[in-house]
Design a protein around this motif. Structure first.
Motif, mmCIF file in Angstrom:
data_model
loop_
_atom_site.group_PDB
_atom_site.id
_atom_site.type_symbol
_atom_site.label_atom_id
_atom_site.label_comp_id
_atom_site.label_asym_id
_atom_site.label_seq_id
_atom_site.Cartn_x
_atom_site.Cartn_y
_atom_site.Cartn_z
ATOM 1 N N ALA A 350 22.390 68.713 53.879
ATOM 2 C CA ALA A 350 23.325 69.617 54.454
ATOM 3 C C ALA A 350 23.452 70.360 55.461
ATOM 4 O O ALA A 350 21.735 71.451 55.354
ATOM 5 C CB ALA A 350 24.251 69.819 53.073
ATOM 6 N N VAL A 351 23.940 70.581 56.588
ATOM 7 C CA VAL A 351 24.140 71.887 57.688
ATOM 8 C C VAL A 351 25.020 72.245 57.415
ATOM 9 O O VAL A 351 26.880 71.593 57.556
ATOM 10 C CB VAL A 351 23.775 71.032 58.980
ATOM 11 C CG1 VAL A 351 21.625 70.317 58.794
ATOM 12 C CG2 VAL A 351 24.057 70.438 59.642
ATOM 13 N N ALA A 384 29.643 57.608 56.091
ATOM 14 C CA ALA A 384 30.327 56.769 55.342
ATOM 15 C C ALA A 384 31.226 55.914 54.848
ATOM 16 O O ALA A 384 31.731 53.690 55.165
ATOM 17 C CB ALA A 384 28.934 55.900 54.533
ATOM 18 N N SER A 385 32.347 56.738 54.552
ATOM 19 C CA SER A 385 33.747 55.569 54.161
ATOM 20 C C SER A 385 34.754 56.009 55.719
ATOM 21 O O SER A 385 35.851 55.297 55.474
ATOM 22 C CB SER A 385 34.063 56.767 53.177
ATOM 23 O OG SER A 385 34.175 58.025 53.624
ATOM 24 N N GLY A 386 34.225 55.980 56.508
ATOM 25 C CA GLY A 386 35.216 56.233 57.630
ATOM 26 C C GLY A 386 35.786 57.374 58.326
ATOM 27 O O GLY A 386 36.408 57.373 59.786
ATOM 28 N N ASP A 387 35.329 58.354 57.929
ATOM 29 C CA ASP A 387 36.377 59.726 58.221
ATOM 30 C C ASP A 387 35.390 60.314 59.102
ATOM 31 O O ASP A 387 34.493 60.360 59.541
ATOM 32 C CB ASP A 387 36.847 60.760 57.184
ATOM 33 C CG ASP A 387 36.938 59.702 56.051
ATOM 34 O OD1 ASP A 387 38.493 59.490 56.325
ATOM 35 O OD2 ASP A 387 36.746 60.475 54.735
ATOM 36 N N LEU A 388 36.428 60.517 60.426
ATOM 37 C CA LEU A 388 35.742 61.579 62.118
ATOM 38 C C LEU A 388 35.642 63.145 61.387
ATOM 39 O O LEU A 388 35.630 63.745 60.809
ATOM 40 C CB LEU A 388 37.205 61.707 62.844
ATOM 41 C CG LEU A 388 36.753 61.756 63.734
ATOM 42 C CD1 LEU A 388 35.167 60.869 64.818
ATOM 43 C CD2 LEU A 388 38.089 62.198 65.331
ATOM 44 N N VAL A 389 34.122 63.012 61.274
ATOM 45 C CA VAL A 389 33.598 64.354 61.885
ATOM 46 C C VAL A 389 33.350 64.638 62.893
ATOM 47 O O VAL A 389 33.828 66.482 62.984
ATOM 48 C CB VAL A 389 32.189 64.680 61.400
ATOM 49 C CG1 VAL A 389 31.131 65.588 61.208
ATOM 50 C CG2 VAL A 389 32.133 63.685 59.882
ATOM 51 N N GLY A 390 33.790 64.594 64.241
ATOM 52 C CA GLY A 390 33.816 65.059 65.292
ATOM 53 C C GLY A 390 33.911 64.573 66.860
ATOM 54 O O GLY A 390 33.375 63.159 66.431
ATOM 55 N N ALA A 391 34.307 64.687 67.555
ATOM 56 C CA ALA A 391 34.045 63.826 69.014
ATOM 57 C C ALA A 391 33.653 65.146 69.559
ATOM 58 O O ALA A 391 34.499 66.200 69.741
ATOM 59 C CB ALA A 391 35.273 62.749 68.825
ATOM 60 N N SER A 426 30.705 71.790 59.873
ATOM 61 C CA SER A 426 29.207 71.503 58.987
ATOM 62 C C SER A 426 28.934 69.675 58.789
ATOM 63 O O SER A 426 30.107 69.585 59.160
ATOM 64 C CB SER A 426 29.580 71.845 57.545
ATOM 65 O OG SER A 426 30.099 73.452 57.530
ATOM 66 N N MET A 427 27.879 69.706 58.061
ATOM 67 C CA MET A 427 27.838 68.440 57.798
ATOM 68 C C MET A 427 27.374 68.024 56.149
ATOM 69 O O MET A 427 26.256 68.856 56.482
ATOM 70 C CB MET A 427 27.310 67.474 58.811
ATOM 71 C CG MET A 427 27.483 66.997 60.614
ATOM 72 S SD MET A 427 26.638 66.804 62.068
ATOM 73 C CE MET A 427 26.492 64.801 60.917
ATOM 74 N N ALA A 428 28.148 66.862 55.573
ATOM 75 C CA ALA A 428 26.798 66.992 54.333
ATOM 76 C C ALA A 428 26.305 65.986 54.068
ATOM 77 O O ALA A 428 25.948 65.234 55.276
ATOM 78 C CB ALA A 428 28.040 66.692 53.559
ATOM 79 N N ALA A 429 25.167 66.119 53.549
ATOM 80 C CA ALA A 429 24.246 65.008 53.590
ATOM 81 C C ALA A 429 24.970 63.683 52.991
ATOM 82 O O ALA A 429 25.596 63.996 52.791
ATOM 83 C CB ALA A 429 22.774 65.391 52.509
ATOM 84 N N GLY A 430 23.976 62.400 54.202
ATOM 85 C CA GLY A 430 25.079 61.374 53.362
ATOM 86 C C GLY A 430 24.227 60.289 54.890
ATOM 87 O O GLY A 430 23.571 60.508 55.880
#
Length: 491
Positions: A350-351, A384-391, A426-430
């Motif tokens: 994770a970051v 992995a479940s399709g949720d947008l993290v950033g664009a 942030s980004m979780a591991a995955g």
């Protein structure tokens, strides 16, 4: 320093206080060589002033003038004017809807005030700005522009402004609301809701809306009308629901109760929905009229959105695990109009903003042509479940794209691009999915939703920089054969 000029002192500006035949009284002001630049309320924007005699309210502004492009690639549709009356009420003017241009003229373009200016008497300001800033200095210039005050007060907005806001509807959401309607021009009830993404008729998504269980006075006959944020009437229905109730169905698939996507596709964004008693007429401008004389009722609104077929992750080029030092890169992958390129990678740690780990992603080195802007990319990252993290569209150098997560980045900035400073969170591991396309591209909030109208061709580069993950294997085993020997020295 803000360039705020009084008309009496401004070079190239002429004021004419005249009455014209369209409405009485009415006054005008003419400006010459006025720059259109920067976003709203930027300190460098040119704000012109005019003082009018007044004695009348203002419901409309009439614009005649010629706009000339200064920066290549700027859009005429981006040129705006914010007019502020003596009472503080404002009118936003957007004369054009066209894209790139050289010179374009507005002839008696009419901009209506949402709230009329009570009395024209006193000082007015006119701020010239751009909805998108294309670069330093002026994007465009009005060689001449005449702004005329018109005392014709526009028709008061319909009661859609009283709409009950239902929020944003994401796939899988269900809404069931019971309301007592108002009796403004016939018993009715307004609602508003937002769709994060469009619902295409050929996709697996759907939205169903019905009024089952509603009453209008002693009867049960309802009608519904759906409008977009600009007041355009999108769809209406009388009796597709149970009995004399109403039903609208958008998208794909077949569900019980006559829900089969019969109303086609539906745009994303803000929408307004009106339930009203039969017999009703719906038309543009949020216009709803009815001959129903009932004075009370109970309206039920039922909405369901989802997928008729469960969505699956996009087919993607698997880049494997992110490892320090360095990261991953894809160079010179051929790109054609309307394409979306997908990549998949695994983040092993994770970051976040406090652990000194980072992930930086950019499209530097991409070479695209054929669109409004050269080398203009957009990128988006999904879980992995399709949720947008950033664009992102233009945070990189030129019109390249950049996303930066975590903290402690050592990635050097590129040209006029933004710093890699972890501003995207942030980004979780995955496992993550990275989408890359040319401008103009929209990234939805869920289910890997990406739509593009890009006309670009060329090649794309993607680079991912990180200090996460442990190095794999033996560092001295350069040829990867599991043994350190002469061949590694040679390599």
């Amino acid at each position: 320093m803000k360039r705020n000029q009084m008309l009496a002192l401004a070079a190239g500006a002429a004021l004419s206080l005249v009455s014209v035949a369209v409405a009485t009284p009415q006054e005008s002001v003419t400006f010459n060589a006025v720059d259109s630049m920067n976003i709203l309320n930027d300190g460098e924007n040119l704000t012109m002033n005019a003082t009018f005699v007044g004695g009348y309210s203002v419901g409309k502004l009439r614009i005649t003038g010629t706009l000339n492009s200064v920066l290549p690639g700027t859009y005429a549709s981006e040129a705006r004017i914010l007019a502020t009356g003596p009472d503080g009420n404002t009118v936003t003017v957007q004369c054009f809807t066209t894209a790139t241009f050289t010179s374009i003229t507005a002839t008696d373009y009419v901009a209506s005030a949402v709230v009329p200016i009570g009395d024209a008497a006193g000082n007015w300001t006119f701020q010239f700005y751009e909805s998108f800033n294309d670069g330093a200095g002026a994007d465009a210039q009005w060689s001449d522009i005449t702004i005329t005050l018109d005392d014709e007060v526009p028709t008061p907005p319909p009661d859609y402004t009283t709409a009950e806001d239902l929020g944003t509807l994401s796939p899988g959401d269900t809404v069931s609301v019971t309301s007592n309607p108002s009796n403004t021009g016939g018993v009715r009830k307004w609602y508003s809701f937002t769709l994060p993404d469009a619902i295409p008729s050929g996709d697996s998504r759907y939205l169903d809306i019905d009024t089952n269980g509603s009453t209008v006075g002693a009867g049960t006959d309802t009608e519904i009308g759906l409008f977009d944020a600009a007041g355009t009437m999108l769809a209406s229905d009388d009796d597709d629901g149970a009995g004399l109730q109403s039903l609208l169905s958008f998208g794909a698939g077949v569900r019980a109760g006559g829900r089969a996507g019969q109303d086609g596709s539906l745009s994303g964004g803000l929408h307004y929905l009106c339930i009203v008693g039969y017999n009703a007429t719906f038309s543009d401008g949020w216009s709803v009229t009815t001959t129903n004389t009932a004075t009370d009722g109970v309206f039920n609104l039922n909405m369901q959105t989802g997928y008729s077929v469960p969505p699956t992750a996009p087919t993607a080029t698997d880049l494997g695990d992110l490892h320090a030092p360095g990261g991953l890169a894809v160079n010179a992958q051929a790109y054609n109009p309307a394409e979306i390129h997908w990549f998949k990678f695994n983040l092993l740690e994770a970051v976040d903003g406090g652990n000194g780990l980072f992930v930086d992603v950019d499209s530097e080195g991409s070479l695209l042509s054929g669109g409004a802007f050269t080398d203009d990319t957009e990128i988006g990252i999904f879980t992995a479940s399709g949720d947008l993290v950033g664009a992102d569209d233009d945070d990189g150098s030129g019109f390249h794209s950049q996303l930066t997560f975590g903290s402690g980045s050592t990635t050097p900035a590129n040209g006029d691009g933004a710093l890699y400073d972890g501003r995207d969170g942030s980004m979780a591991a995955g496992t993550y999915y990275l989408a890359v396309a040319g401008f103009n591209t929209n990234f939805g909030a869920t289910f890997w939703t990406v739509d593009t109208t890009s006309t670009h061709t060329g090649s794309i580069n993607i680079s991912i920089y990180t200090n996460t993950g442990a190095a794999t294997g033996c560092p001295a085993d350069f040829d990867g054969d599991g043994t350190v020997d002469f061949f590694d020295y040679d390599a």
